[in-house]
Scaffold this active site. Structure first.
Site, PDB file in Angstrom:
ATOM      1  CB  CYS A 172      -0.918  -0.032   1.220  1.00 45.02           C
ATOM      2  SG  CYS A 172      -1.785   1.490   1.522  1.00 45.02           S
ATOM      3  CB  CYS A 222      -3.313   2.685  -1.381  1.00 42.62           C
ATOM      4  SG  CYS A 222      -3.481   0.989  -0.815  1.00 42.62           S
ATOM      5  CE  LYS A 266      -5.088   4.257  -6.048  1.00 42.35           C
ATOM      6  NZ  LYS A 266      -5.588   2.902  -5.979  1.00 42.35           N
ATOM      7  CE1 TYR A 296     -10.462  -1.612  -6.519  1.00 41.20           C
ATOM      8  CE2 TYR A 296     -10.682  -3.909  -7.108  1.00 41.20           C
ATOM      9  CZ  TYR A 296     -11.037  -2.839  -6.299  1.00 41.20           C
ATOM     10  OH  TYR A 296     -11.937  -3.011  -5.284  1.00 41.20           O
ATOM     11  CD  GLU A 308      -7.091   2.321  -8.907  1.00 41.12           C
ATOM     12  OE1 GLU A 308      -8.084   2.377  -8.169  1.00 41.12           O
ATOM     13  OE2 GLU A 308      -5.959   2.027  -8.477  1.00 41.12           O
ATOM     14  CG  HIS A 339     -28.165  22.000  -2.622  1.00 39.06           C
ATOM     15  ND1 HIS A 339     -28.239  21.136  -3.691  1.00 39.06           N
ATOM     16  CD2 HIS A 339     -28.339  23.254  -3.127  1.00 39.06           C
ATOM     17  CE1 HIS A 339     -28.462  21.819  -4.796  1.00 39.06           C
ATOM     18  NE2 HIS A 339     -28.517  23.108  -4.485  1.00 39.06           N
ATOM     19  CD  GLU A 389     -27.758  17.982  -3.256  1.00 39.87           C
ATOM     20  OE1 GLU A 389     -28.748  18.283  -2.579  1.00 39.87           O
ATOM     21  OE2 GLU A 389     -27.095  18.812  -3.909  1.00 39.87           O
TER      22      GLU A 389
HETATM   23  P1  FAD Z   1       1.474  -6.146   1.921  1.00 39.55           P
HETATM   24  O1  FAD Z   1       1.140  -4.726   2.156  1.00 39.55           O
HETATM   25  O2  FAD Z   1       1.688  -6.560   0.526  1.00 39.55           O
HETATM   26  O3  FAD Z   1       2.770  -6.447   2.803  1.00 39.55           O
HETATM   27  C1  FAD Z   1       3.421  -7.678   2.784  1.00 39.55           C
HETATM   28  C2  FAD Z   1       4.891  -7.482   3.119  1.00 39.55           C
HETATM   29  O4  FAD Z   1       5.467  -8.747   3.457  1.00 39.55           O
HETATM   30  C3  FAD Z   1       5.699  -6.960   1.942  1.00 39.55           C
HETATM   31  O5  FAD Z   1       6.571  -5.936   2.355  1.00 39.55           O
HETATM   32  C4  FAD Z   1       6.491  -8.189   1.484  1.00 39.55           C
HETATM   33  O6  FAD Z   1       7.684  -7.861   0.817  1.00 39.55           O
HETATM   34  C5  FAD Z   1       6.740  -8.863   2.820  1.00 39.55           C
HETATM   35  N1  FAD Z   1       7.043 -10.281   2.736  1.00 39.55           N
HETATM   36  C6  FAD Z   1       6.483 -11.221   1.933  1.00 39.55           C
HETATM   37  N2  FAD Z   1       6.993 -12.428   2.187  1.00 39.55           N
HETATM   38  C7  FAD Z   1       7.916 -12.260   3.173  1.00 39.55           C
HETATM   39  C8  FAD Z   1       8.782 -13.149   3.855  1.00 39.55           C
HETATM   40  N3  FAD Z   1       8.803 -14.443   3.588  1.00 39.55           N
HETATM   41  N4  FAD Z   1       9.607 -12.633   4.798  1.00 39.55           N
HETATM   42  C9  FAD Z   1       9.603 -11.316   5.091  1.00 39.55           C
HETATM   43  N5  FAD Z   1       8.799 -10.429   4.470  1.00 39.55           N
HETATM   44  C10 FAD Z   1       7.957 -10.896   3.528  1.00 39.55           C
HETATM   45  N6  FAD Z   1      -5.996  -1.144  -1.546  1.00 39.55           N
HETATM   46  C11 FAD Z   1      -6.860  -0.198  -1.129  1.00 39.55           C
HETATM   47  O7  FAD Z   1      -7.536  -0.401  -0.125  1.00 39.55           O
HETATM   48  N7  FAD Z   1      -6.980   0.991  -1.793  1.00 39.55           N
HETATM   49  C12 FAD Z   1      -6.251   1.279  -2.887  1.00 39.55           C
HETATM   50  O8  FAD Z   1      -6.393   2.355  -3.451  1.00 39.55           O
HETATM   51  C13 FAD Z   1      -5.336   0.306  -3.346  1.00 39.55           C
HETATM   52  N8  FAD Z   1      -4.564   0.564  -4.418  1.00 39.55           N
HETATM   53  C14 FAD Z   1      -3.643  -0.371  -4.819  1.00 39.55           C
HETATM   54  C15 FAD Z   1      -2.863  -0.078  -5.916  1.00 39.55           C
HETATM   55  C16 FAD Z   1      -1.935  -0.984  -6.366  1.00 39.55           C
HETATM   56  C17 FAD Z   1      -1.071  -0.658  -7.555  1.00 39.55           C
HETATM   57  C18 FAD Z   1      -1.774  -2.217  -5.671  1.00 39.55           C
HETATM   58  C19 FAD Z   1      -0.745  -3.215  -6.122  1.00 39.55           C
HETATM   59  C20 FAD Z   1      -2.554  -2.531  -4.572  1.00 39.55           C
HETATM   60  C21 FAD Z   1      -3.505  -1.598  -4.144  1.00 39.55           C
HETATM   61  N9  FAD Z   1      -4.326  -1.853  -3.053  1.00 39.55           N
HETATM   62  C22 FAD Z   1      -5.233  -0.918  -2.637  1.00 39.55           C
HETATM   63  C23 FAD Z   1      -4.239  -3.140  -2.316  1.00 39.55           C
HETATM   64  C24 FAD Z   1      -3.407  -2.976  -1.030  1.00 39.55           C
HETATM   65  O9  FAD Z   1      -2.150  -2.431  -1.342  1.00 39.55           O
HETATM   66  C25 FAD Z   1      -3.247  -4.338  -0.365  1.00 39.55           C
HETATM   67  O10 FAD Z   1      -4.535  -4.854  -0.117  1.00 39.55           O
HETATM   68  C26 FAD Z   1      -2.499  -4.254   0.964  1.00 39.55           C
HETATM   69  O11 FAD Z   1      -1.239  -3.668   0.820  1.00 39.55           O
HETATM   70  C27 FAD Z   1      -2.345  -5.661   1.547  1.00 39.55           C
HETATM   71  O12 FAD Z   1      -1.643  -5.624   2.752  1.00 39.55           O
HETATM   72  P2  FAD Z   1      -0.940  -6.912   3.362  1.00 39.55           P
HETATM   73  O13 FAD Z   1      -0.594  -6.562   4.757  1.00 39.55           O
HETATM   74  O14 FAD Z   1      -1.762  -8.100   3.111  1.00 39.55           O
HETATM   75  O15 FAD Z   1       0.386  -7.124   2.491  1.00 39.55           O
HETATM   76  P1  NDP Z   2      -7.178  -8.456 -10.653  1.00 35.41           P
HETATM   77  O1  NDP Z   2      -6.867  -9.824 -10.238  1.00 35.41           O
HETATM   78  O2  NDP Z   2      -8.332  -7.740 -10.048  1.00 35.41           O
HETATM   79  O3  NDP Z   2      -7.373  -8.397 -12.249  1.00 35.41           O
HETATM   80  C1  NDP Z   2      -6.494  -8.972 -13.124  1.00 35.41           C
HETATM   81  C2  NDP Z   2      -6.791  -8.481 -14.538  1.00 35.41           C
HETATM   82  O4  NDP Z   2      -5.807  -9.040 -15.406  1.00 35.41           O
HETATM   83  C3  NDP Z   2      -8.137  -8.932 -15.060  1.00 35.41           C
HETATM   84  O5  NDP Z   2      -8.635  -7.946 -15.914  1.00 35.41           O
HETATM   85  C4  NDP Z   2      -7.781 -10.218 -15.824  1.00 35.41           C
HETATM   86  O6  NDP Z   2      -8.655 -10.502 -16.879  1.00 35.41           O
HETATM   87  C5  NDP Z   2      -6.441  -9.835 -16.399  1.00 35.41           C
HETATM   88  N1  NDP Z   2      -5.582 -10.982 -16.688  1.00 35.41           N
HETATM   89  C6  NDP Z   2      -5.273 -11.998 -15.872  1.00 35.41           C
HETATM   90  N2  NDP Z   2      -4.438 -12.848 -16.485  1.00 35.41           N
HETATM   91  C7  NDP Z   2      -4.212 -12.348 -17.722  1.00 35.41           C
HETATM   92  C8  NDP Z   2      -3.436 -12.769 -18.819  1.00 35.41           C
HETATM   93  N3  NDP Z   2      -2.722 -13.876 -18.765  1.00 35.41           N
HETATM   94  N4  NDP Z   2      -3.450 -12.003 -19.932  1.00 35.41           N
HETATM   95  C9  NDP Z   2      -4.173 -10.873 -19.990  1.00 35.41           C
HETATM   96  N5  NDP Z   2      -4.926 -10.406 -18.980  1.00 35.41           N
HETATM   97  C10 NDP Z   2      -4.950 -11.150 -17.860  1.00 35.41           C
HETATM   98  O7  NDP Z   2      -5.833  -7.712 -10.412  1.00 35.41           O
HETATM   99  P2  NDP Z   2      -5.309  -6.261 -10.228  1.00 35.41           P
HETATM  100  O8  NDP Z   2      -3.891  -6.559 -10.411  1.00 35.41           O
HETATM  101  O9  NDP Z   2      -5.920  -5.220 -11.073  1.00 35.41           O
HETATM  102  O10 NDP Z   2      -5.668  -5.887  -8.707  1.00 35.41           O
HETATM  103  C11 NDP Z   2      -5.325  -6.735  -7.627  1.00 35.41           C
HETATM  104  C12 NDP Z   2      -6.098  -6.345  -6.402  1.00 35.41           C
HETATM  105  O11 NDP Z   2      -5.503  -5.193  -5.806  1.00 35.41           O
HETATM  106  C13 NDP Z   2      -7.546  -5.959  -6.647  1.00 35.41           C
HETATM  107  O12 NDP Z   2      -8.394  -7.070  -6.591  1.00 35.41           O
HETATM  108  C14 NDP Z   2      -7.842  -4.974  -5.550  1.00 35.41           C
HETATM  109  O13 NDP Z   2      -8.411  -5.635  -4.448  1.00 35.41           O
HETATM  110  C15 NDP Z   2      -6.492  -4.413  -5.183  1.00 35.41           C
HETATM  111  N6  NDP Z   2      -6.447  -3.035  -5.675  1.00 35.41           N
HETATM  112  C16 NDP Z   2      -7.302  -2.125  -5.121  1.00 35.41           C
HETATM  113  C17 NDP Z   2      -7.348  -0.841  -5.600  1.00 35.41           C
HETATM  114  C18 NDP Z   2      -8.311   0.126  -5.016  1.00 35.41           C
HETATM  115  O14 NDP Z   2      -8.829  -0.120  -3.942  1.00 35.41           O
HETATM  116  N7  NDP Z   2      -8.568   1.259  -5.665  1.00 35.41           N
HETATM  117  C19 NDP Z   2      -6.490  -0.407  -6.681  1.00 35.41           C
HETATM  118  C20 NDP Z   2      -5.621  -1.431  -7.188  1.00 35.41           C
HETATM  119  C21 NDP Z   2      -5.617  -2.705  -6.684  1.00 35.41           C
HETATM  120  P3  NDP Z   2      -9.881 -11.544 -16.763  1.00 35.41           P
HETATM  121  O15 NDP Z   2     -11.032 -10.767 -16.225  1.00 35.41           O
HETATM  122  O16 NDP Z   2     -10.041 -11.997 -18.172  1.00 35.41           O
HETATM  123  O17 NDP Z   2      -9.442 -12.644 -15.846  1.00 35.41           O
END
Ligand code: FAD
Ligand code: NDP
Length: 600
Positions: A163, A168, A171, A304, A308, A575, A580
């Site tokens: 995140c 998050c 982004k 997502y 985004e 408003h 609203e």
């Molecule tokens: P993480 O935050 O992924 O943390 C896991 C940590 O564990 C990492 O630092 C990893 O390197 C470490 N780790 C893994 N394995 C090991 C190991 N064996 N030993 C030591 N360390 C290890 N969510 C939202 O709510 N709003 C958003 O707008 C949003 N935008 C997103 C945008 C993007 C591009 C992405 C990729 C995700 C987004 N998410 C968003 C999802 C959100 O980031 C995740 O749901 C959240 O970070 C999950 O938290 P976590 O604690 O499960 O794991």
């Molecule tokens: P998702 O798993 O939600 O989506 C993956 C996308 O990639 C789908 O459109 C899928 O298509 C496509 N895809 C999968 N495999 C292939 C392939 N081999 N070739 C081409 N397209 C493929 O993943 P995201 O990575 O977008 O997001 C991961 C999670 O992170 C989300 O579920 C969300 O919970 C979290 N997130 C939250 C955000 C927020 O809160 N604003 C922002 C960003 C991430 P198909 O439908 O055909 O399977």
């Protein structure tokens, strides 16, 4: 405990299993006798640890060691209260003799083991940090192990998880940069004299974003120190029950023990399985720290992350294409997903539909370089196009194999590697828990990970009893037209309640701020999905428009409280706002009446 990995360590591991678990079953996943024994324990709700030797790297060696120690080579090999019971027949006999429960209960007298920590957390992201801080507040001895394996392009980052570093936060900051660009454009309609030639500078934004992330990384380290939580920047895996081994950046290996474990290792992006994917493509793990402006960009994936990122890159003036394998935003309401897609398309983002990348070749290295992408569509036609950057956003996977979970018997979903948990975030092993993205079947969102982590710590270390509620979790997709939702899509509501029981109230509307700026009307839209037989209880909330996160958050409270359409109608609006609109919805979809916006 003797150091592991040295000669004699297998005996130490086996002893550790036996001593750490009241009931210990050395088993094989395909063995029917093992199943019989496990079913017996299950039927009496007797907690046990079963390690499946056929699924462990060193399973055959452990079996040989068991033979040396007990004279028994076959599985199941059962121990109760550190006493060797024997195999399936011996265990069933113990039960027949009426001595099984006595043998299990005898262990109640056993003195508590001493461990280095009360709680070891693997993963210093949203869930892991929240839980560790909550546990430390109850004076527990806590350690957090967090380590980021560099991406194939070499990007890495600090404490805080996805995140903060690559999710998050960067982004949303880049989305904000995009909104500001639009606001500059709008501002001319509000009387501001703006140079017609204003343009975006990627490097300035990237540095600002990375500086902010750096300050957050630092703040997290300080918080851990202040709360007396040990932070170890090392990659951890299980080497025995209650024991992990951690390897730091320099390759130094240390072992640590704990009474309880929390697994919060998150997910990492998938790569396409085609030539050039790992060599030349990047993912969201690289994008926010990219050393140069990405230029003409292809985003592969249609959920997502892809949408985004496409949104903000387009707003920076780049040529942006999204390649869609099937549909946009799978799992979301279809009407809303299509609305988001057509808004993006009408704002200059190109979509290549029903196509998949076949190979990526480098034409020229550089910043950015030139890549040739060859792709095929569902009709079997092949095309090629040049891009500067290809971002893969095709889903994310659990790296649970690295944790050596087989060594402790934690069960994962074989399809996605995610950890199977009960409603208390408990894994199949009583003292190992999991929160966040790694938990199978739960929303992959930061606030979900945080909430689950805090509530778990309160239950483990205090008198907390509240479970994390995974229903009606609000979310927002930060696309150019933002989309917030809570609860069911129309498709899901139809499946659950039947079309005849649904009443959908909806309307287009024009935000006041769009009106003066003369943005196109009728792009913003809201709907409430209500169930007639439940007094028009609202089961689906959908909002496309400005500030979707801010609007949606408050209504999530109403949804938790079971709000009906009547409650929405009796709430007085503020408003002039977009929010609203939900208090004045009158037109049902079933009426077929026109809901085109008439003005604010
Ligand atoms: P993480 O935050 O992924 O943390 C896991 C940590 O564990 C990492 O630092 C990893 O390197 C470490 N780790 C893994 N394995 C090991 C190991 N064996 N030993 C030591 N360390 C290890 N969510 C939202 O709510 N709003 C958003 O707008 C949003 N935008 C997103 C945008 C993007 C591009 C992405 C990729 C995700 C987004 N998410 C968003 C999802 C959100 O980031 C995740 O749901 C959240 O970070 C999950 O938290 P976590 O604690 O499960 O794991
Ligand atoms: P998702 O798993 O939600 O989506 C993956 C996308 O990639 C789908 O459109 C899928 O298509 C496509 N895809 C999968 N495999 C292939 C392939 N081999 N070739 C081409 N397209 C493929 O993943 P995201 O990575 O977008 O997001 C991961 C999670 O992170 C989300 O579920 C969300 O919970 C979290 N997130 C939250 C955000 C927020 O809160 N604003 C922002 C960003 C991430 P198909 O439908 O055909 O399977």
């Amino acid at each position: 405990m003797p150091p592991l990995g040295e000669s004699g360590s297998l005996q130490a591991i086996v002893k550790d299993y036996i001593e750490s678990n009241n009931v210990m079953v050395f088993s094989k996943s395909t063995c029917p006798f093992c199943k019989k024994v496990k079913n017996l324990f299950d039927s009496f709700q007797i907690k046990y640890l079963a390690v499946e030797l056929d699924q462990m790297e060193n399973g055959a060696d452990i079996q040989a060691t068991l033979k040396e120690m007990t004279g028994q080579r076959t599985v199941p090999n059962v121990f109760i209260n550190k006493t060797h019971i024997g195999g399936c027949d011996d265990t069933l006999q113990l039960h027949k003799d009426g001595k099984l429960h006595e043998a299990v209960a005898a262990n109640a007298e056993k003195p508590e083991e001493t461990y280095d920590y009360d709680l070891i957390v693997i993963g210093g992201g949203s869930g892991g940090l929240a839980a560790s801080k909550a546990a430390a507040a109850f004076n527990k001895k806590v350690a957090v192990f967090d380590f980021v394996k560099p991406t194939p392009s070499g990007t890495t980052w600090g404490l805080g998880g996805t995140c903060v570093n690559v999710g998050c936060i960067p982004k949303k900051l880049m989305h904000q940069a995009a909104l500001l660009g639009e606001a500059v454009n709008d501002s001319m309609k509000y009387g501001w004299a703006v140079e017609e030639t204003y343009k975006h500078n990627w490097n300035i934004l990237r540095d600002a974003v990375q500086d902010h992330i750096g300050s957050l990384n630092f703040a997290y380290r300080v918080q851990l120190r202040e709360k007396k939580i040990t932070y170890v920047n090392a990659y951890a895996k299980f080497v025995g029950p209650h024991t992990i081994e951690a390897v730091n950046k320099k390759g130094k290996v240390t072992t640590h023990t704990s009474a309880q474990f929390l697994l919060a290792p998150g997910l990492r992006p998938n790569y396409l399985n085609c030539p050039g994917a790992k060599e030349y493509c990047i993912t969201s793990d690289d994008l926010f720290a990219l050393q140069h402006c990405p230029g003409k960009t292809l985003l592969v994936g249609a959920s997502y992350i892809s949408l985004e990122c496409a949104g903000f890159l387009k707003a920076f003036g780049l040529d942006v294409t999204v390649m869609v394998r099937s549909i946009l935003l799978r799992g979301f309401d279809r009407q809303m997903a299509d609305l988001i897609g057509s808004y993006m398309e009408s704002h200059g983002i190109r979509f290549i539909q029903e196509s998949q990348v076949k190979k990526v070749e480098q034409l020229e290295s550089g910043e950015p370089g030139r890549l040739l992408v060859t792709y095929g569509n569902n009709a079997g036609e092949e095309s090629s196009e040049e891009f500067n950057t290809v971002v893969l956003a095709i889903g994310r996977q659990a790296m649970t194999d690295d944790l050596n979970l087989g060594a402790v018997g934690v069960k994962t979903n074989s399809k996605n590697g995610k950890i199977i948990c009960d409603e208390k975030e408990g894994s199949s092993v009583p003292y190992i828990h999991a929160v966040g993205d790694v938990v199978d079947g739960k929303p992959e969102l930061t606030p979900v990970a945080i909430q689950a982590g805090i509530l778990l710590a309160r239950r483990l270390f205090s008198d907390g009893s509240i479970l994390c509620d995974y229903e009606n979790v609000p979310t927002t997709v930060f696309t150019p037209l933002e989309y917030g939702c809570i609860g069911l899509s129309e498709e899901k509501a139809t499946e659950l309640y039947g079309i005849d029981d649904l009443e959908v109230y909806h309307t287009n509307y024009v935000p006041l701020e769009f009106a003066v700026a003369q943005r196109r009307a009728n792009e913003c839209y809201v709907k409430l999905i209500c169930i007639k037989s439940l007094n028009e209880k609202v089961v689906g909330f959908h909002y496309a428009g400005p500030n979707a996160g801010e609007v949606t958050q408050g209504y999530a409270v109403a949804m938790r409280l079971g709000a009906t359409k009547h409650d929405f109608d009796n709430t007085i609006g503020i408003h002039p706002t977009c929010s609203e609109v939900f208090t004045t919805l009158q037109t049902t979809k079933s009426s077929g009446m026109n809901v085109a916006a008439a003005g604010c």
